[in-house]
Design an enzyme around this catalytic site. Structure first.
Site, short mmCIF file in Angstrom:
data_model
loop_
_atom_site.label_atom_id
_atom_site.label_comp_id
_atom_site.label_asym_id
_atom_site.label_seq_id
_atom_site.Cartn_x
_atom_site.Cartn_y
_atom_site.Cartn_z
N LYS A 252 0.86 -1.19 0.00
CA LYS A 252 0.00 0.00 0.00
C LYS A 252 0.89 1.24 0.00
O LYS A 252 1.87 1.30 0.76
CB LYS A 252 -0.91 -0.02 1.23
CG LYS A 252 -1.97 1.09 1.25
CD LYS A 252 -2.84 1.03 2.51
CE LYS A 252 -4.00 2.02 2.45
NZ LYS A 252 -4.85 1.98 3.66
N SER B 217 -9.87 2.08 2.42
CA SER B 217 -8.93 2.82 1.60
C SER B 217 -7.92 1.95 0.86
O SER B 217 -7.33 2.40 -0.11
CB SER B 217 -8.16 3.80 2.49
OG SER B 217 -7.37 3.11 3.44
N SER C 67 -10.45 -0.08 6.60
CA SER C 67 -9.73 0.05 5.32
C SER C 67 -9.03 -1.21 4.84
O SER C 67 -8.52 -1.23 3.72
CB SER C 67 -8.71 1.18 5.41
OG SER C 67 -9.34 2.43 5.30
#
Lengths: 98, 483, 495
Positions: C78, C159, C183
């Site tokens: 990420k 997210s 997320s």
């Protein structure tokens, strides 16, 4: 509690977010929508409740400490490498007058 | 004596409280492993934590906590075993994180008190409200470029103690004495070097004025005053300004002001429209600071003797005056020096030499007690040479001057220059006989009653002996021969 | 079998046996990334050359008998994890040119254990969002498609949308994510894969761009529960550089996946039965509980009375912390600077931040600044902290009765771009089932157990006691075995 436009401007200024005049009303509407929804919390009885800042049961209850030894620094190049305005060994900003 | 500002409407009293920011003596910063030494190249002592880089996290320096606790103990203050760090949010070019990590709601040290000494010999107790730990910001330089300020983050993250006093001071002198005492205590403890030139101590001075018997009126905060003298000047000038405002029918606004050292006035610092709203909240990167009572006790037991205790001991054990004791204990180094000289010797004589000849020599040579022109051991040896009669007081002063010049031990100087006092009665008699023979007319005058001439014979004898005659023996022999 | 179809455990076994080399495995995934990323936009930055170099180095280590526990496994990272020398954007324009001179602890540990990084996965800007649409680098396409409307552009959730999409589309064997309100779990559910947010303090936050420090926690994505367990073991562990990192031993999480749930008490919180909850979510939940009962667990009704206040509480705490955490993006030391010729410092700040941050981030900074401001702190922030304490104590009470709690992971399957966009609050409701675990600091795992009427994956969530991820993995693995979820997204490598 709903925000008037003066408060919206004041909050944007505190947060250092430039807010164009034509956007104030829209932002005000969005913030009031969220704050109105948050308002339901006022119904909860929290008398005598200790606030919880974070963490978890069994987690870190007290701050750990580091020895007083120099282990870092001496890397001005790396510290300055990403600077948008580098002036020699300094960061440059528009002149600040106090 | 009460300090008063005379206004047109009569006398005004001044109320002063101080917030002192003192740099903690430590190797590394409060929340990072970067060094704290003064005078490094720009940005050379910066970790990514100090520069507020993404994802960087603070971890507290144990020694900084210990230093805060030691200071709290030195201020006779309450040590809070549970304290917490909050974030104080504001934007500034030299504040990389956009917030300062500080202890707003729960400081590590609570209430305490210290005694200050005033010129008239009296003392006064000043309350300490709190002491908390916080990070210093970086430094902006405004004079390097016509349109830019330059940012150096070496100071960013250095540990500070903010010591907040009660509004207990009533005169510039008291404010100066308080700062002097606070500095003295921290220097004794080794928790702050007190170098105001290097910014190790700065004071925010809160000043208000009032009529006798009134409650407090609005105060102004004069920010970042960096010497004891300037603090006293800032109090004076700000108090006078406020009296003028009140007396002209105006109202003193609570605000932050700057002391302009070149003009000797204070001026408003930030416009009101950007009223401060620091949005304090507990720093979620840092769990509470919890310390152990036994650990605090251990620090307490290991504290050095503090100035008040030391002063009392000097008066009691050395028999010197309270004033001398005060002067000799102002700096820890002076006290240590004095004790070395006084140990096993005449303590009063030692005090006179340290405060007289030594201080004068330090001034003259622009050195310091930490690096004295004459070591304490050498000064002690000089006193020993006086005690055993080797040197007269006058010779000792001469030898001392040579010691200052050459840095050599007194014994060696005495040997080399033949400065040793003559205590051989026969040798003295021989010289006196010559002096009397050469001044037969004066001898006659003396004998006919002109007693004052005795000093003349002493002078002539000492001159003939190049000052090395033992004064007591010279006196005795002269009296004998002239009788 | 196509190398991208391996499970992580399966790939490790194949590497061990010499059936495949790390270079071959990485090459297959690099090819998948190159083929699919133009459509899915799962990666902001790809590091194919570095990945192949790392894979060759990995093969050399394995040859020398120095193979780590993740030796040769290609992962997506990420783009919130700082990676030394590799641009790290946090999905924001304001960090568009930021190259960290340091490595996050979690990614450093993954590298230490032999993992190979394929690139930096897309995400909502500063991890603020549930759709990946707030990314300054464009949205991510969910590799799954609606049966009756395959052209609808579905979001992967957020997210950590890029991480979830990459793993679902077989562009990576696993991925890192972070979870502040859901997320990891919500995108895992939307993309039909598994993800776990461990206990707060389990993984170091050092080097992860902060959103809300008291809630942020890193965790893995993978296609099986066991694979998540393997990754978590490498990611977790005490870090002296993070003052909130727990000094707890890291157990062999993978071993816990084989534990029986027989005799375990599984809690079903009545407050999670929302009004108007789709029948298929209700059915999925009941099915999951039936499977666990069949496996010998006891199903216990419990109450978590303050559940309904969790989301509004979160929307005070998280923006408040974010408003402060994001103050450092000011155009002085790194990242974007926007200024006019005559800008003073304040104008520079205001322009930089207004142009550098997207609308959602600005909105949350405004909310956070407001709730902390003078006169409102007690009414909002302090109140929220107290309700947070009540939410945590609800769980404490529950743990007296149950060993784990099972709930739906999300209130719906993946929605399409444009849906939920009219009202921020509607978007926030995506996290209604997940946010409680963040507020209480508890571990939560999401895994796919079924499909909705459109053929889209739906997930369940398992919540456990603090630092008892082992039970969470055991329950998750039991559900996984029973569900035998075999469906695959339309868009995937090798398809």
């Amino acid at each position: 509690m709903s925000l008037d436009t003066a408060t919206v401007r004041r909050v944007a200024a505190l947060a250092r977010l430039r807010l164009e005049e034509q956007d104030v009303a829209r932002v005000q509407g969005e913030l009031n929508g969220i704050l109105g929804w948050i308002e339901q919390l006022q119904a909860v009885n929290t008398d005598g409740v200790e606030p919880m800042a974070g963490g978890t049961p069994g987690g870190v209850a007290a701050m750990p400490m580091r020895e007083d030894v120099v282990t870092d620094g001496g890397q001005a190049e790396a510290v300055l490498a990403n600077a948008p305005d580098r002036e020699g060994e300094y960061f440059g900003v528009p002149k600040v007058v106090e | 004596m009460t300090y008063i500002v005379e206004g047109e409407s009569g006398p005004w009293e001044v109320v002063i409280g101080l917030e002192v920011h003192a740099q903690i003596t430590s190797n590394a910063k409060l929340f990072s492993g970067a060094a704290t030494a003064f005078g490094a190249e720009p940005n050379a002592q910066v970790s990514f934590i100090d520069a507020g880089f993404p994802g960087m996290l603070p971890v507290i320096n144990h020694e900084c906590v210990a230093q805060a606790v030691r200071t709290g103990l030195g201020l006779n203050a309450k040590v809070n075993l549970w304290s917490r760090f909050d974030r104080k949010n504001y934007f500034y070019a030299d504040l990389p994180q956009g917030y300062q990590i500080s202890q707003y709601a729960h400081p590590i040290i609570g209430e305490g008190a210290i005694d200050i000494e005033l010129a008239d010999g009296s003392t006064k107790t000043i309350g300490i409200t709190r002491l908390h730990l916080e990070q210093d910001a970086g430094k902006s330089q405004h004079d390097q470029h016509p349109t830019k300020s330059f940012i150096d983050l070496n100071r960013s993250g250095v540990a500070l103690m903010e010591v907040v006093s009660e509004p207990d001071m009533r005169s510039p002198e008291e404010a100066g004495a308080y700062l002097t005492k606070l500095r003295q205590i921290m220097r004794y403890l080794g928790t702050c070097d007190g170098n105001m030139d290097e910014g190790s101590m700065r004071a925010d001075v809160n000043v208000s004025v009032r009529k006798a018997g009134e409650g407090f009126r609005t105060r102004c905060e004069v920010k970042n005053v960096n010497s004891i003298r300037f603090v006293m000047q800032a109090v004076e000038t700000e108090a006078r300004r406020q009296v003028e405002v009140w007396e002209s029918g105006g109202t003193v606004e609570q605000e932050t002001r700057l002391f302009d050292t070149s003009r000797g006035i204070t001026r408003s610092m930030r416009s009101k429209e950007d009223a401060h709203d620091y949005r304090y909240f507990p720093d979620p990167d840092l769990p509470p600071l919890v310390i152990d009572a036994a650990w605090v006790e251990g620090l307490k037991a290991a504290l050095p003797e503090l100035p008040d205790a030391r002063r009392a001991r000097y008066v009691r054990d050395y028999g010197i005056t309270p004033y001398d004791a005060h002067v000799l204990t102002l700096e820890r180094e002076t006290a240590a020096y004095y004790e070395t000289v006084a140990k096993g010797r005449d303590a009063k004589q030692a005090a006179n030499w340290v405060m007289g000849d030594l201080f004068a020599a330090i001034n003259r040579t622009k050195s310091s007690i930490a690096e004295p022109p004459v070591s304490a051991a050498d000064l002690g040896a000089l006193l020993d040479l006086m005690a055993d009669g080797t040197l007269s007081g006058k010779l000792a002063k001469e030898v001392f001057e040579v010691m200052v010049e050459t840095g050599r031990a007194p014994g060696a100087i005495v040997e080399e220059r033949g400065l040793k006092q003559v205590t051989d009665t026969g040798a003295i008699e021989a010289v006196i006989d010559q002096v009397l023979a050469a001044n037969a007319d004066k001898v006659a005058e003396y004998r006919s009653g002109k007693d004052k001439l005795f000093g003349f014979f002493v002078g002539q004898t000492m001159k003939a002996m190049q000052g090395k005659g033992n004064p007591a023996l010279v006196n005795d022999v002269l009296k004998q021969k002239l009788s | 079998m196509h190398p991208t179809d391996f499970t992580l455990a399966g790939a490790l076994a194949a590497l061990n046996e010499g059936a495949i080399s790390a270079e071959e495995l990485t090459r297959a995934h690099v090819a998948a990334v190159e083929a699919l990323n133009p459509k899915l936009n799962a990666f902001i930055t790809t590091t194919s050359e570095k990945a192949l170099d790392a894979a060759r180095a990995s093969d050399a280590r394995r040859k020398r008998g120095e193979a780590g526990p993740l030796e040769g496994i290609p992962l997506a990272i990420k783009d919130l994890f700082c990676t030394e020398g590799v641009r790290t954007t946090a999905g924001s324009k304001i960090l568009g040119n930021f190259i960290p001179p340091y490595e996050s602890t979690v990614t450093a540990q993954l590298k230490r254990d032999g993992a190979v990084f394929l690139g930096k996965a897309n995400l909502d800007e500063f991890a603020m969002g549930s759709s990946n649409l707030t990314s300054a680098y464009g949205g991510v396409l969910n590799p799954w498609q609606r049966k009756d409307d395959p052209s609808a552009r579905l979001v992967p959730g957020g997210s950590s949308g890029g991480s979830a999409a990459a793993v679902a589309a077989r562009m990576a064997l696993g991925a890192t994510g972070t979870d502040t309100g859901g997320s990891i779990r919500q995108p895992a559910a939307f993309c039909g894969i598994t993800g776990i947010k461990p206990t707060y303090g389990r993984c170091s936050r050092f080097g992860i761009v902060a959103f809300a420090s008291s809630l942020d926690q890193a965790g893995p994505f993978a296609r099986t529960v066991e694979d998540c367990a393997i990754l978590l073991r490498s990611m977790a562990g005490h870090d002296p550089k993070d003052s909130t990192s727990a000094n707890q031993p890291v157990p062999d999480f993978a071993a816990a996946c084989g534990r029986s749930v027989k005799g375990m008490r599984i809690g079903v919180p009545r407050e999670y039965r929302l009004d108007g909850m789709p029948a298929e979510i209700e059915k999925l939940w009941r099915q999951g509980l039936d499977w666990l009962r069949d496996a010998g667990a006891e199903i216990v009704d419990i109450s978590l009375p303050h559940t309904k206040y969790a989301l509004p509480t979160y929307y005070i705490v998280a923006p408040a912390e974010a408003s402060s955490n994001l103050a450092r993006y000011d155009g002085v030391r790194f990242g974007l600077r926007v200024a006019e010729k005559d800008s003073d410092l304040r104008d520079l700040y205001e322009r930089t931040r207004a142009e550098g941050f997207g609308a959602e981030v600005r909105r949350r900074i405004m909310i956070g600044t407001y709730v902390l401001s003078a006169g409102y702190y007690d009414a909002y922030y302090l109140k929220a902290q107290k309700i947070r304490a009540l939410i945590a104590s609800d769980f404490d009470a529950a743990w007296a009765k149950v060993d784990a709690i099972v709930t739906p992971a999300t209130p719906s399957a993946a929605f399409a771009e444009g849906e939920n966009a009219d009202d921020p609050v509607k978007m926030y409701l995506n996290d209604v089932f997940t946010v409680t675990a963040n507020l209480a600091g508890l571990p939560g795992l999401a895994l796919p157990t079924g499909l909705d009427h459109q053929g889209l994956p739906l997930g369940l969530q398992v919540i456990g006691r603090a630092f008892d991820e082992e039970t969470v993995f055991a329950v998750g693995a039991a559900l996984e075995r029973a569900a035998d979820f075999k469906a695959m997204p339309a868009m995937r490598a090798g398809a």
